[in-house]
Design an enzyme around this catalytic site. Structure first.
Site, PDB file in Angstrom:
ATOM      1  N   THR A  67       0.767  -1.146   0.060  1.00 54.64           N
ATOM      2  CA  THR A  67       0.206  -0.015   0.130  1.00 54.64           C
ATOM      3  C   THR A  67       0.987   1.447  -0.065  1.00 54.64           C
ATOM      4  OG1 THR A  67      -1.846   0.920   0.982  1.00 54.64           O
ATOM      5  CG2 THR A  67      -0.464  -0.131   2.399  1.00 54.64           C
ATOM      6  N   LYS A  71       3.665   1.432  -3.766  1.00 56.19           N
ATOM      7  CA  LYS A  71       2.846   0.548  -4.863  1.00 56.19           C
ATOM      8  C   LYS A  71       3.802   0.911  -5.966  1.00 56.19           C
ATOM      9  CE  LYS A  71      -1.778   0.120  -4.405  1.00 56.19           C
ATOM     10  NZ  LYS A  71      -3.306   0.279  -4.414  1.00 56.19           N
ATOM     11  N   ASP A 108      -5.864  -4.973  -8.566  1.00 58.33           N
ATOM     12  CA  ASP A 108      -6.808  -3.673  -8.244  1.00 58.33           C
ATOM     13  C   ASP A 108      -8.070  -3.652  -9.496  1.00 58.33           C
ATOM     14  OD1 ASP A 108      -6.440  -2.708  -5.884  1.00 58.33           O
ATOM     15  OD2 ASP A 108      -5.271  -1.033  -6.554  1.00 58.33           O
ATOM     16  N   ALA A 138      -5.275   4.026  -8.315  1.00 59.64           N
ATOM     17  CA  ALA A 138      -6.385   3.425  -8.654  1.00 59.64           C
ATOM     18  C   ALA A 138      -7.101   3.611  -9.812  1.00 59.64           C
ATOM     19  CB  ALA A 138      -7.463   3.478  -7.592  1.00 59.64           C
TER      20      ALA A 138
HETATM   21  P1  NAP Z   1      -3.761   8.469  -5.540  1.00 59.61           P
HETATM   22  O1  NAP Z   1      -2.976   7.748  -6.354  1.00 59.61           O
HETATM   23  O2  NAP Z   1      -3.004   9.222  -4.459  1.00 59.61           O
HETATM   24  O3  NAP Z   1      -4.990   9.240  -6.208  1.00 59.61           O
HETATM   25  C1  NAP Z   1      -5.803  10.205  -5.242  1.00 59.61           C
HETATM   26  C2  NAP Z   1      -6.713  10.659  -6.521  1.00 59.61           C
HETATM   27  O4  NAP Z   1      -7.696  11.692  -5.722  1.00 59.61           O
HETATM   28  C3  NAP Z   1      -6.116  11.607  -7.356  1.00 59.61           C
HETATM   29  O5  NAP Z   1      -6.841  11.475  -8.698  1.00 59.61           O
HETATM   30  C4  NAP Z   1      -5.859  13.073  -6.796  1.00 59.61           C
HETATM   31  O6  NAP Z   1      -6.322  14.049  -7.768  1.00 59.61           O
HETATM   32  C5  NAP Z   1      -7.530  13.015  -6.171  1.00 59.61           C
HETATM   33  N1  NAP Z   1      -7.700  13.905  -5.081  1.00 59.61           N
HETATM   34  C6  NAP Z   1      -7.226  13.999  -3.944  1.00 59.61           C
HETATM   35  N2  NAP Z   1      -7.461  15.091  -3.179  1.00 59.61           N
HETATM   36  C7  NAP Z   1      -8.453  15.944  -4.199  1.00 59.61           C
HETATM   37  C8  NAP Z   1      -9.054  17.079  -3.942  1.00 59.61           C
HETATM   38  N3  NAP Z   1      -8.897  17.785  -2.814  1.00 59.61           N
HETATM   39  N4  NAP Z   1      -9.743  17.446  -4.859  1.00 59.61           N
HETATM   40  C9  NAP Z   1      -9.870  16.613  -6.206  1.00 59.61           C
HETATM   41  N5  NAP Z   1      -9.216  15.379  -6.497  1.00 59.61           N
HETATM   42  C10 NAP Z   1      -8.409  15.025  -5.430  1.00 59.61           C
HETATM   43  O7  NAP Z   1      -4.651   7.223  -4.751  1.00 59.61           O
HETATM   44  P2  NAP Z   1      -5.160   5.950  -5.051  1.00 59.61           P
HETATM   45  O8  NAP Z   1      -4.267   4.847  -4.762  1.00 59.61           O
HETATM   46  O9  NAP Z   1      -5.424   6.370  -6.642  1.00 59.61           O
HETATM   47  O10 NAP Z   1      -6.401   5.916  -4.411  1.00 59.61           O
HETATM   48  C11 NAP Z   1      -7.652   6.662  -4.539  1.00 59.61           C
HETATM   49  C12 NAP Z   1      -8.814   6.371  -3.779  1.00 59.61           C
HETATM   50  O11 NAP Z   1      -9.262   5.064  -3.875  1.00 59.61           O
HETATM   51  C13 NAP Z   1      -8.515   6.191  -2.372  1.00 59.61           C
HETATM   52  O12 NAP Z   1      -9.639   6.765  -1.413  1.00 59.61           O
HETATM   53  C14 NAP Z   1      -8.543   4.803  -1.976  1.00 59.61           C
HETATM   54  O13 NAP Z   1      -8.865   4.488  -0.618  1.00 59.61           O
HETATM   55  C15 NAP Z   1      -9.285   4.393  -2.852  1.00 59.61           C
HETATM   56  N6  NAP Z   1      -9.159   3.109  -3.240  1.00 59.61           N
HETATM   57  C16 NAP Z   1      -9.806   1.758  -3.208  1.00 59.61           C
HETATM   58  C17 NAP Z   1      -9.697   0.604  -3.453  1.00 59.61           C
HETATM   59  C18 NAP Z   1     -10.648  -0.470  -3.040  1.00 59.61           C
HETATM   60  O14 NAP Z   1     -10.279  -1.566  -3.049  1.00 59.61           O
HETATM   61  N7  NAP Z   1     -11.982   0.008  -2.789  1.00 59.61           N
HETATM   62  C19 NAP Z   1      -8.558   0.232  -3.990  1.00 59.61           C
HETATM   63  C20 NAP Z   1      -7.577   1.212  -4.399  1.00 59.61           C
HETATM   64  C21 NAP Z   1      -7.777   2.889  -3.814  1.00 59.61           C
HETATM   65  P3  NAP Z   1      -4.622  14.774  -7.872  1.00 59.61           P
HETATM   66  O15 NAP Z   1      -3.950  13.866  -8.920  1.00 59.61           O
HETATM   67  O16 NAP Z   1      -5.142  16.153  -8.511  1.00 59.61           O
HETATM   68  O17 NAP Z   1      -4.127  14.952  -6.790  1.00 59.61           O
END
Ligand code: NAP
Length: 279
Positions: A67, A71, A108, A138
């Site tokens: 995590t 990753k 994922d 994600a």
């Molecule tokens: P990540 O790589 O850090 O990406 C985060 C995403 O959220 C980016 O698109 C980011 O935009 C956006 N974001 C964050 N704060 C924001 C704000 N204030 N306004 C607009 N956009 C914002 O994280 P990730 O690994 O992709 O995970 C993203 C989400 O998916 C998390 O909530 C995670 O818990 C969830 N997830 C769930 C599963 C599951 O099994 N259900 C699996 C994986 C992930 P920017 O690029 O502009 O920062």
């Protein structure tokens, strides 16, 4: 050298890892199936990642989930990287092979698809465009899965537009980038809607994209699973959409790793959901 009498160990590596539900999930499956094995959270700093991957197999670990923030970094340290992990640019599942090599995969995308197929069985990704909010790790897994399952067009909007542009350049012309400030336009005629941002998660800002264009023929999924019912899902349900929460993806993405490490394909059912939701 692997001792077959050793109790298999697996872990989730990250920093921090205290929030992770993976130990509860794998611990539940181990108990449910009466299997020998342990699964623990292991906080590993970025500076120690390389050494940890070298040591874990020697200590009896057969694999690990990965995590934030490791990753992406594990790809460069693994000996074998699956095509999908390479395309996505991140791995969430490591297998420590008996020959000592580290195998990195990303489950994922398959977890995302399995979750939608389980909870919205009529979902047909080929039926029309998909609207994807966010362009992080994600999102890349979701886009890869949508392309693999035949989505004709994938609309994507991200606060930081270059990350969405990078997805388009990596995944091709089916991906159409929209402006974040006009992200609501992506809903027009979409059949699959996915929030992959962390917006709406407990402790994070709310997901504020206007949702007036939600329509009853859409399948709407939020990757956020804390809370389970996000604003997106509540509004989508009110609009008559089929809604799917993010918990099922978490459970389904974990199943292939569990099977490789402990030798049994685990079921993802209501009992599993309850076990992971228990405090
Ligand atoms: P990540 O790589 O850090 O990406 C985060 C995403 O959220 C980016 O698109 C980011 O935009 C956006 N974001 C964050 N704060 C924001 C704000 N204030 N306004 C607009 N956009 C914002 O994280 P990730 O690994 O992709 O995970 C993203 C989400 O998916 C998390 O909530 C995670 O818990 C969830 N997830 C769930 C599963 C599951 O099994 N259900 C699996 C994986 C992930 P920017 O690029 O502009 O920062």
């Amino acid at each position: 050298m692997t001792d077959t009498n050793r109790i298999p160990l697996a872990c989730v590596i990250g920093a921090p890892v205290s929030h992770s539900r993976s130990p509860a999930l794998h611990g539940y499956w181990l108990r449910r199936y009466g299997l020998r094995g342990h699964y623990i959270p292991m906080e590993i700093a970025q500076a120690d990642l390389k050494e940890a991957l070298h040591l874990l197999p020697k200590l009896g670990f057969v694999g690990a989930n990965v995590t934030i923030p490791h990753k992406e970094a594990v790809l460069a340290l693994a000996d074998i990287v699956t095509d999908r992990a390479a395309l996505i640019g991140a791995a969430n599942t490591l297998i420590f092979r008996k020959d000592g090599r580290v195998h990195a995969d990303n489950t994922d995308g398959s977890g995302f698809v399995a979750n939608l197929r389980q909870h919205a069985p009529h979902w047909n990704p080929a039926a029309g465009p998909a609207a994807v909010f966010g362009a992080g790790g994600a999102a890349r897994a979701v886009v890869a899965a949508l392309i693999e399952t035949g989505a004709p067009e994938i609309r994507i909007a991200n606060r930081t537009r270059p990350r969405a542009e990078a997805i388009r350049s990596d995944f091709g012309a089916k991906v159409v980038v929209h402006d974040w400030v006009q992200a609501a336009n992506m809903l027009d005629g979409a059949r699959t809607v996915v929030n992959t941002t962390s917006l709406g998660m407990t402790g994070k800002p709310e997901f504020r994209v206007p949702l007036d264009a939600l329509a009853a023929d859409m399948v709407v999924n939020d990757l956020v699973y804390a809370p389970l019912r996000t604003r997106l899902l509540i509004e989508a349900e009110a609009a008559g959409c089929s809604v799917v929460d993010g918990l099922g993806m978490l459970l389904h993405q974990a199943a292939p790793g569990f099977e490789r490490w402990f030798g049994k394909r685990p079921e993802v059912d209501d009992d599993t959901r309850r076990a992971v939701l228990a405090p």
